[in-house]
Design a protein around this motif. Structure first.
Motif, mmCIF file in Angstrom:
data_model
loop_
_atom_site.group_PDB
_atom_site.id
_atom_site.type_symbol
_atom_site.label_atom_id
_atom_site.label_comp_id
_atom_site.label_asym_id
_atom_site.label_seq_id
_atom_site.Cartn_x
_atom_site.Cartn_y
_atom_site.Cartn_z
ATOM 1 N N ILE A 179 0.833 -1.208 0.000
ATOM 2 C CA ILE A 179 0.000 0.000 0.000
ATOM 3 C C ILE A 179 0.861 1.249 0.000
ATOM 4 O O ILE A 179 0.603 2.197 -0.744
ATOM 5 C CB ILE A 179 -0.924 0.007 1.232
ATOM 6 C CG1 ILE A 179 -2.304 -0.476 0.844
ATOM 7 C CG2 ILE A 179 -0.987 1.351 1.871
ATOM 8 C CD1 ILE A 179 -3.426 0.370 1.323
ATOM 9 N N ILE A 180 1.868 1.235 0.784
ATOM 10 C CA ILE A 180 2.696 2.433 0.861
ATOM 11 C C ILE A 180 3.449 2.640 -0.440
ATOM 12 O O ILE A 180 3.580 3.761 -0.924
ATOM 13 C CB ILE A 180 3.641 2.340 2.067
ATOM 14 C CG1 ILE A 180 2.814 2.423 3.341
ATOM 15 C CG2 ILE A 180 4.689 3.426 2.005
ATOM 16 C CD1 ILE A 180 3.619 2.341 4.600
ATOM 17 N N PHE A 203 1.052 3.880 -2.952
ATOM 18 C CA PHE A 203 0.759 5.269 -2.598
ATOM 19 C C PHE A 203 1.866 6.185 -3.094
ATOM 20 O O PHE A 203 1.608 7.246 -3.680
ATOM 21 C CB PHE A 203 0.582 5.321 -1.080
ATOM 22 C CG PHE A 203 0.796 6.646 -0.442
ATOM 23 C CD1 PHE A 203 1.670 6.788 0.619
ATOM 24 C CD2 PHE A 203 0.098 7.768 -0.884
ATOM 25 C CE1 PHE A 203 1.848 8.000 1.237
ATOM 26 C CE2 PHE A 203 0.280 9.001 -0.269
ATOM 27 C CZ PHE A 203 1.162 9.120 0.792
ATOM 28 N N ALA A 204 3.106 5.795 -2.896
ATOM 29 C CA ALA A 204 4.231 6.628 -3.322
ATOM 30 C C ALA A 204 4.206 6.835 -4.825
ATOM 31 O O ALA A 204 4.414 7.953 -5.314
ATOM 32 C CB ALA A 204 5.535 5.971 -2.898
ATOM 33 N N TRP A 205 3.950 5.764 -5.552
ATOM 34 C CA TRP A 205 3.893 5.910 -7.009
ATOM 35 C C TRP A 205 2.720 6.760 -7.443
ATOM 36 O O TRP A 205 2.794 7.523 -8.414
ATOM 37 C CB TRP A 205 3.835 4.542 -7.707
ATOM 38 C CG TRP A 205 5.195 4.006 -7.869
ATOM 39 C CD1 TRP A 205 5.774 3.012 -7.160
ATOM 40 C CD2 TRP A 205 6.199 4.492 -8.762
ATOM 41 N NE1 TRP A 205 7.062 2.817 -7.570
ATOM 42 C CE2 TRP A 205 7.351 3.718 -8.547
ATOM 43 C CE3 TRP A 205 6.224 5.495 -9.727
ATOM 44 C CZ2 TRP A 205 8.519 3.917 -9.258
ATOM 45 C CZ3 TRP A 205 7.395 5.692 -10.442
ATOM 46 C CH2 TRP A 205 8.535 4.908 -10.202
ATOM 47 N N GLN A 206 1.647 6.646 -6.699
ATOM 48 C CA GLN A 206 0.497 7.448 -7.055
ATOM 49 C C GLN A 206 0.822 8.928 -6.918
ATOM 50 O O GLN A 206 0.478 9.744 -7.757
ATOM 51 C CB GLN A 206 -0.700 7.082 -6.162
ATOM 52 C CG GLN A 206 -1.977 7.660 -6.667
ATOM 53 C CD GLN A 206 -3.106 7.440 -5.687
ATOM 54 O OE1 GLN A 206 -2.936 7.625 -4.500
ATOM 55 N NE2 GLN A 206 -4.259 7.059 -6.204
ATOM 56 N N VAL A 207 1.510 9.220 -5.852
ATOM 57 C CA VAL A 207 1.905 10.617 -5.640
ATOM 58 C C VAL A 207 2.815 11.091 -6.760
ATOM 59 O O VAL A 207 2.620 12.154 -7.344
ATOM 60 C CB VAL A 207 2.621 10.774 -4.277
ATOM 61 C CG1 VAL A 207 3.225 12.152 -4.156
ATOM 62 C CG2 VAL A 207 1.643 10.515 -3.157
ATOM 63 N N TYR A 247 -3.796 -7.539 -4.884
ATOM 64 C CA TYR A 247 -5.043 -6.765 -4.892
ATOM 65 C C TYR A 247 -4.784 -5.273 -4.947
ATOM 66 O O TYR A 247 -5.326 -4.548 -5.769
ATOM 67 C CB TYR A 247 -5.848 -7.106 -3.637
ATOM 68 C CG TYR A 247 -7.074 -6.249 -3.451
ATOM 69 C CD1 TYR A 247 -7.011 -5.029 -2.784
ATOM 70 C CD2 TYR A 247 -8.302 -6.660 -3.956
ATOM 71 C CE1 TYR A 247 -8.141 -4.239 -2.626
ATOM 72 C CE2 TYR A 247 -9.434 -5.871 -3.795
ATOM 73 C CZ TYR A 247 -9.347 -4.668 -3.130
ATOM 74 O OH TYR A 247 -10.458 -3.885 -2.983
ATOM 75 N N ARG A 282 -5.784 -2.023 -7.851
ATOM 76 C CA ARG A 282 -6.909 -1.280 -7.296
ATOM 77 C C ARG A 282 -6.599 0.214 -7.203
ATOM 78 O O ARG A 282 -7.435 1.062 -7.505
ATOM 79 C CB ARG A 282 -7.216 -1.848 -5.901
ATOM 80 C CG ARG A 282 -8.329 -1.194 -5.134
ATOM 81 C CD ARG A 282 -9.676 -1.525 -5.728
ATOM 82 N NE ARG A 282 -10.761 -0.965 -4.948
ATOM 83 C CZ ARG A 282 -11.102 0.324 -4.960
ATOM 84 N NH1 ARG A 282 -10.419 1.171 -5.697
ATOM 85 N NH2 ARG A 282 -12.093 0.747 -4.213
ATOM 86 N N ILE A 283 -5.377 0.522 -6.768
ATOM 87 C CA ILE A 283 -5.014 1.929 -6.588
ATOM 88 C C ILE A 283 -4.474 2.565 -7.861
ATOM 89 O O ILE A 283 -4.767 3.708 -8.188
ATOM 90 C CB ILE A 283 -3.954 2.079 -5.476
ATOM 91 C CG1 ILE A 283 -4.532 1.674 -4.135
ATOM 92 C CG2 ILE A 283 -3.429 3.500 -5.415
ATOM 93 C CD1 ILE A 283 -3.578 1.879 -2.989
#
Lengths: 268, 361, 299
Positions: free
Chosen positions: C130-131, C134-138, C238, C242-243
């Motif tokens: 998840i983290i 999240f980092a890549w999303q940012v 998953y 999903r993200i």
């Protein structure tokens, strides 16, 4: 004859090595980048999650209070889960190492397979089970699910430790008058203690970090840190997420480094 | 009283593998008995059965006239020294030695005294607070011994204790072990594949082969009167020729062994036509270079004429491997200052009939 | 033969608790695993044949309608193929990027540097998915550095969020699973005896030829293991799709989570789970066979 053949071999070799080194550094940068991003985000003074950050400040660390419940939930789940995983994995490892059973291979399989299944399927599996027996939404559902899912780690680590342990130590202890139980307490356990602790730490850290099983089993009533991160990503998207991530990263890193050290550096 | 009795011990493994086949033995109080035999003969299995780590498939183990088959190893009051010493790596020397006493609930003063006593016994008082990995092989061995005898067990078992030591150390330890055993006057059973060890240390030796006890007796008896060709070959060096008894006359048997004809005074239980092994030791052959040999074959000696194929000098002796044209070399041994023949020299070996034993094959 | 005449008296009957301990100690893990692993797993199979009831419940019925629905539906079938494709692409990318990296680290002379590189790789493993997602999303979101840089370089017209997207998903997957591939390959490459490569070189072969004929075949085991590992992990993850991906880019694993967690249709979720498990099992079987074949061939 290719172009490469026209170049002096030494130069060619050094060139290849150089290219490889650059390539390696690029990839490793790629690997480290997100860490850098999160660190930067955690200290941003701005309102948004963008990189590069707008300024430096500690303001978002102060916002952690809204995360205390999640942190508590994560820990409340992870500690019992790791304990159960370690006891189940440990006793299974000990039994299989000392004795032969007809169902021995089945037991070893059951103790190793859970971590190899896609976590989402493990989540569905336990959801089904708990609904079928009529107890759902309870924090123990998650604790049990995590315990089973993570049992393979202490199981494999302790099995390894026991395999490396010379049988003659325990025989010597028994010969000197120690009962089976006393031998385990004073000789066997101290000599595999590092593996036991490493197994516990692995299970604990992985439980803290686990998302999908936690969400499926208790997501609506109990929020763990990964669940709250996920929710925040969709709804609030503030830099606090980076702060909590950073804290989690530090805890994870410290915990697993200790575990890896205890388990004797598994990779070399 | 601490007699050890083995009554018909058999150990069978799945797949019908018999490691030990119906062996019996009585070891008397204070006696030092060695089980000696080649690797895989079942000697370690037998020892472990006495210690309680293996359960016999048939038969009984007895200590002091009580059957102890169902007694677990921690209740048998036996001390054991393991082949790899098995000193607890996470405990100091003192803690290792004191372990058995701690288990029995002695108070710490008593434990301390006894530990010091043991350290004096094995002459290693300064190692008290060291860890096992800081000790040399010989030191570890002695501490293992101290640990085993600290609780004053009835019986002491030793599983190839000197196997991992180098030659010089081994010989020193052989003397040490015997000295300590005499001092403690403890019933002792030692297992080894080294026949010299067996001969020098024991009151009696048991020669074991393929699960059976081939011979039990005092070292001198087993050496001079081997019961089987295997024993003759395993304990000491032996020349063995197989043949048939072709004549028996006036207490002298003649055995036709193909190209050699042996004369033996061992006519008890021997009949014409029997298949026998003629066995004789290298040191019983007299060595002469042929030129000085007298022709005395009428006195019942067997004479071998041949050439020296290999000469081995061992410091105190010279060993000749003599090619006599009879197939196998004959091995002869003499002290260094005697004949001193060289390789490829002609040589004559003479064996008196009394030194030639005849054994059933 | 022995001439001893021993006479033994009565047995000391002591409590021989050995057989009892043997089964006593194993009863705990066996019971826990049987009750909480084997049973739920079997239940999953059974429930896939059940009928769905609104609100996340189910009722017993022995029916295959869920399987029919799955295999009949274009959506799900297509999705399965898509999932396999994503996993395959991830695996291939990890292999192409990971092998040179592993080789480079393995060939370093300095043990210190090897450990440094390995530590960096291993520590990235420890971050929760998840983290990392999240980092890549940012990184890839509209105001962040990657789109900004890309747009000024002319690759993009304007800084637009690169996430969620197929590309973001694949990049994220490769990022997350690369360490698994590298570590597996590294172990295998390290096991190749240096002297074999030296021998090849001394016989006159150029480095590339040596690599092709000596190193590569000998590391086949590592390649198979690493690929299997990454492939299976990619199939089952998953969080990343999903993200980092839009709903059309969600893999089977995400769909399972949706069916169960959002739609509340547990039997159907169970069905897809079983199908996915079978696929994973098939991959593992193939891999095992390949690895076993390796061992057979090397004799």
């Amino acid at each position: 004859m290719s172009i490469a053949d026209g170049v002096d071999p030494n130069v060619r070799d050094r060139l290849t090595a150089g290219i490889m080194r650059v390539f390696a550094w690029v990839v490793l940068l790629f690997v480290l980048m997100p860490l850098v991003v999160i660190c930067a985000m955690a200290f941003t003074s701005g309102e948004f999650l963008v990189f590069p950050p707008e300024g430096v400040s500690l303001r978002w660390f102060g916002e952690l209070t809204s995360w205390l419940d999640a942190i508590r939930n994560s820990v409340v789940v992870a500690i019992p889960a790791a304990l159960i995983a370690t006891t189940v994995g440990g006793t299974a490892a000990y039994s299989l190492d000392r004795h032969d059973y007809r169902f021995g291979r089945a037991l070893a399989a059951a103790a190793t397979v859970p971590i190899m299944l896609p976590p989402v399927i493990v989540g569905v599996m336990f959801m089904t089970f708990f609904i079928a027996i009529g107890i759902s939404g309870n924090i123990w559902n998650l604790i049990i699910a995590h315990s089973i899912f993570l049992t393979p780690f202490p199981f494999i680590l302790i099995s390894q430790g026991l395999a490396d342990l010379d049988q003659s130590y325990e025989e010597a202890a028994r010969n000197l008058g120690a009962s089976q139980l006393r031998t385990v307490r004073t000789i066997t356990f101290p000599l595999v203690r590092a593996n036991v602790i490493a197994g516990f730490l692995f299970a604990f850290i992985l439980s803290l970090n686990e998302y999908i099983i936690a969400w499926l089993l208790s997501g609506f009533s109990i929020q763990t840190v990964p669940i709250q991160i996920f929710t925040s990503l969709r709804y609030s998207y503030s830099p606090v997420i980076a702060v909590i991530s950073l804290l989690f990263i530090i805890v994870t890193f410290v915990g697993l480094t200790i575990a890896d050290y205890l388990a004797g550096g598994l990779w070399e | 009283m601490s007699r050890v009795v083995l009554e018909g011990i058999t150990k069978r493994y799945p797949g019908d593998v018999e490691a030990v086949s119906g062996v019996s033995l009585v070891v008397d109080d204070g006696e030092f008995v060695t089980l000696v035999g080649p690797s895989g003969c079942g000697k370690t299995t037998t020892l472990r059965t006495i210690a309680g780590f293996e359960q016999p498939t048939e038969g009984f183990v007895g200590i002091n006239n009580n059957r102890v088959n169902t007694v677990p190893p921690d209740k048998r009051d036996i001390g054991m020294v393991f082949q790899d010493f098995a000193l607890f790596p996470h405990k100091t020397v003192a803690q290792n030695i004191g372990y058995g006493l701690q288990v029995r609930g002695y108070d710490s003063d008593r434990i301390d005294d006894r530990v010091n006593e043991m350290l004096e016994l094995v002459e290693l008082p300064k190692t008290r607070d060291r860890m096992p990995d800081q000790l040399s092989g010989g030191q570890q061995q002695r501490i293992a011994l101290a640990r085993a005898v600290a609780p004053e067990p009835d019986v002491l078992l030793l599983d190839e204790p000197l196997a991992s030591l180098d030659k010089k150390l081994r010989e020193t330890m052989q003397v040490e072990l015997r000295r300590i055993q005499r001092k403690l006057d403890i019933t002792t059973i030692l297992v080894t594949h080294n026949q010299k060890e067996a001969l020098t240390m024991s009151d009696r030796i048991v020669v074991m082969n393929d699960g059976d006890f081939e011979q039990i007796g005092a070292p001198e008896d087993v050496y001079s009167n081997p019961a089987t060709p295997f024993v003759a070959n395993f304990v000491g060096t032996a020349n063995i020729f197989s043949g048939t008894v072709s004549a028996i006359e006036d207490g002298l048997a003649t055995v036709d062994c193909g190209q050699a004809v042996m004369k033996s005074g061992d006519t008890e239980d021997v009949a014409l036509g029997d298949s026998v092994s003629a066995v004789f030791r290298p040191e019983h052959l007299s060595v002469d270079t042929r030129k000085t040999a007298a022709d005395g074959s009428g006195d019942g000696s067997t004479v071998f004429d041949g050439t020296v194929a290999v000469k081995r000098y061992t410091g105190d002796q010279i060993e000749y491997h003599v090619n006599t044209g009879t197939g196998d070399s004959v091995i002869a041994v003499e002290r260094v200052d005697e004949t001193n023949a060289g390789e490829d020299d002609d040589i004559q070996l003479r064996l008196s009939a009394t030194d030639c034993l005849l054994l059933a094959q | 033969m022995s001439t001893e005449e021993p006479t033994l008296g009565e047995s000391i009957i002591e409590n021989d608790i050995w057989p009892r301990t043997k089964y006593l100690i194993v009863s705990y893990p066996a019971a826990v695993l049987a009750l909480f692993f084997v049973l739920p797993l079997l239940l999953l199979v059974v429930v896939s044949t059940f009928e769905n009831i609104e609100g996340g419940f189910f009722q017993p019925a022995f029916t295959f309608e869920n399987y029919v629905r799955f295999f009949g539906s274009d959506l799900f079938q297509g999705r399965m193929i898509y999932t396999l494709r994503v996993a395959g692409l991830t695996t291939a990318s990890c292999l192409v990027i990971g092998y040179p990296l592993a080789y480079y680290i393995a060939s370093l002379d300095s043990e210190l540097w090897r450990r440094v590189y390995l530590s960096i790789i291993i520590s990235s493993l420890f971050l929760t998915f998840i983290i990392r997602a999240f980092a890549w999303q940012v990184l890839l979101s509209s105001d962040s550095i990657v789109p900004t840089v890309a747009s000024s370089l002319g690759i993009l017209e304007e800084p637009v969020a690169l996430v969620p997207s197929y590309m973001a998903l694949v990049v994220g997957m490769v990022y997350v699973f690369l360490p698994f591939m590298v570590l597996t390959l590294y172990t295998s490459i390290r096991e190749v005896d240096d002297s074999l490569q030296e021998a090849s070189r001394s016989l006159g072969a150029r480095p590339l030829t040596t690599f092709r004929n000596v190193t590569l075949p000998l590391t086949k085991g590592g390649i198979v293991s690493g690929s299997m590992l990454v492939f299976v992990l990619s199939l089952g993850v998953y969080v990343l799709p999903r993200i980092l991906g839009n709903p059309p880019q969600w893999t089977l694993a995400v769909l399972i989570g949706n069916q169960v967690g959002v739609e509340g249709n547990i039997p159907y979720g169970a069905t897809i789970s079983i199908v996915l498990l079978l696929v994973v099992g098939a991959i593992l079987a193939v891999g095992w066979y390949l690895l076993g074949g390796e061992r057979r061939a090397s004799i």
